[in-house]
Design an enzyme around this catalytic site. Structure first.
Site, PDB file in Angstrom:
ATOM      1  N   ILE A 149      33.880  41.489  46.289  1.00 30.57           N
ATOM      2  CA  ILE A 149      33.171  41.802  45.050  1.00 30.57           C
ATOM      3  C   ILE A 149      34.078  42.576  44.107  1.00 30.57           C
ATOM      4  O   ILE A 149      34.637  43.611  44.480  1.00 30.57           O
ATOM      5  CB  ILE A 149      31.891  42.610  45.348  1.00 30.57           C
ATOM      6  CG1 ILE A 149      30.914  41.773  46.186  1.00 30.57           C
ATOM      7  CG2 ILE A 149      31.227  43.069  44.058  1.00 30.57           C
ATOM      8  CD1 ILE A 149      29.646  42.502  46.587  1.00 30.57           C
ATOM      9  N   CYS A 150      34.238  42.073  42.886  1.00 29.79           N
ATOM     10  CA  CYS A 150      35.021  42.703  41.831  1.00 29.79           C
ATOM     11  C   CYS A 150      36.452  42.959  42.324  1.00 29.79           C
ATOM     12  O   CYS A 150      37.130  42.039  42.758  1.00 29.79           O
ATOM     13  CB  CYS A 150      34.332  43.972  41.347  1.00 29.79           C
ATOM     14  SG  CYS A 150      35.063  44.676  39.850  1.00 29.79           S
ATOM     15  N   GLN A 151      36.924  44.194  42.259  1.00 30.18           N
ATOM     16  CA  GLN A 151      38.259  44.507  42.762  1.00 30.18           C
ATOM     17  C   GLN A 151      38.392  44.109  44.225  1.00 30.18           C
ATOM     18  O   GLN A 151      39.463  43.671  44.671  1.00 30.18           O
ATOM     19  CB  GLN A 151      38.541  45.998  42.599  1.00 30.18           C
ATOM     20  CG  GLN A 151      39.930  46.430  43.064  1.00 30.18           C
ATOM     21  CD  GLN A 151      40.050  47.940  43.138  1.00 30.18           C
ATOM     22  OE1 GLN A 151      39.069  48.658  43.368  1.00 30.18           O
ATOM     23  NE2 GLN A 151      41.255  48.448  42.947  1.00 30.18           N
TER      24      GLN A 151
END
Length: 356
Positions: A149-151
């Site tokens: 998720i994301c980074q």
């Protein structure tokens, strides 16, 4: 233009009603408790340094025969992972459990001065790899499913490229890949950051520094307008509780290990290393073409932190013959917690994993 007619009695009525809502809302806000650990029952299965690996307990509404391959969620370093399990009716994790996925999650904890010299290599080839091995041994499988998720998605791409034999399927959610798209305001700011000077002087990067940077990207919406709109929901206990949970998450920002922050800003944001094939972890070069497993890439069409083009850039960069995209009509946070997202995203992830 016709003159605006003002009704004094109507204005007084609105002011009185506004004041009443504020008074009642203040009492309700003080009486409402927050919750910053998530809502789904879980157990600790592994600890190392600040890291905790959680297993989420199955739910009674899950299929009788769950997916035999465990799913490991790798969240970003810059925020706390309970956004994926904010509350029972707004929980990506609970809905993944209901789809029959055995769900595990890495909680990175709160780095302190001891962690200043941790590198991306330590996080990806160290911590993530050891968590993957824990799941492989626990479930007696050679490969697991990975959700970044994301980074954490960027980190999961790097991990899969370097450890492809251990990953069966890869899911990336609101994950930046091309950090130099024209509409990426955060990246435009970061290009001019002297990250070496910042880390050399500061050491670990305070979470508050990053948090206010993110808020400054949309100051009217994120730092003003939402508090004006708060008055409209102050008489609804459920909405107030949700608002407070999200506020707690927004301002619950861990400090960042200095060396990891330096590497991530320079290699990913400033040098755009994922797209150019120039990310180096330790002595290893990350090549996205080394990813051959099925890939599902999920992005938000109104995401201001990870613009759609920054995420869609993943298409064609791997060697996967089974690449899929799933677009959500919403933003970076809404993709975890909105009702539409909860009805769409987890079930699609579950079906996609079960089919593979």
């Amino acid at each position: 233009m016709a003159p605006i007619e003002l009704n004094p009695e109507k204005l007084i009525e609105e002011v009185v009603d506004y004041s009443r809502k504020l008074q009642a809302g203040a009492e309700r806000l003080c009486a409402t408790g927050g919750g910053g650990t998530g809502s789904s029952p879980r157990e600790v299965v592994y600890r190392e340094d600040k890291l905790t690996l959680y297993r989420y307990l199955p739910v009674t509404t899950a299929p009788a025969t769950p997916n035999p391959v465990p799913l490991l969620i790798v969240y970003a370093l810059v925020n706390r992972p309970y956004m994926a399990d904010l509350q029972a009716d707004r929980s990506t994790i609970r809905n993944l459990l209901e789809s029959g996925q055995p769900v595990y999650l890495i909680d990175w904890g709160y780095p302190d001065s001891v962690d200043r010299y941790l590198t991306l290599d330590d996080y990806i080839n160290g911590y993530i790899d050891r968590c993957v091995d824990q799941l492989r041994a626990r479930h007696e499988v050679d490969q697991i499913n990975l959700l970044g998720i994301c980074q954490g998605g960027a980190m999961s791409l790097c991990y899969t490229a370097l450890h492809q034999p251990k990953i069966r399927n890869l899911v990336t959610m609101v994950t930046p890949v091309d950090f130099h798209t024209p509409d990426n305001m955060l990246s435009a700011w970061v290009q001019h950051l002297d990250v070496d000077l910042l880390v050399d002087v500061q050491g670990n990067i305070p979470g508050d520094f990053l948090n206010w940077t993110f808020l400054a990207l949309k100051p009217f919406t994120l730092a003003g307008q939402k508090y004006v709109h708060l008055v409209d929901i102050l008489e609804d206990d459920a909405q107030v509780e949700t608002f407070l949970r999200m506020e707690q998450w927004i301002f619950d920002s861990p400090d960042q290990a200095g060396e990891t922050f330096r590497e991530f800003i320079k290699q990913f944001y400033q040098q755009n290393g994922l797209v150019r094939g120039e990310i180096t972890l330790g002595e290893q070069l990350v090549k996205l073409k080394d990813i051959t497993c099925p890939v599902l890439n999920i992005y938000g069409e109104q995401d201001h932190l990870v613009p759609p083009a920054a995420s869609r850039a993943l298409k064609g960069l791997t060697a996967s013959k089974d690449y899929s995209e799933l677009a959500f009509h919403g933003g970076h946070i809404g993709i975890y917690v909105s009702g539409k997202a909860q009805a769409l995203i987890p079930s699609n992830i579950g079906q996609w994993l079960d089919a593979r």
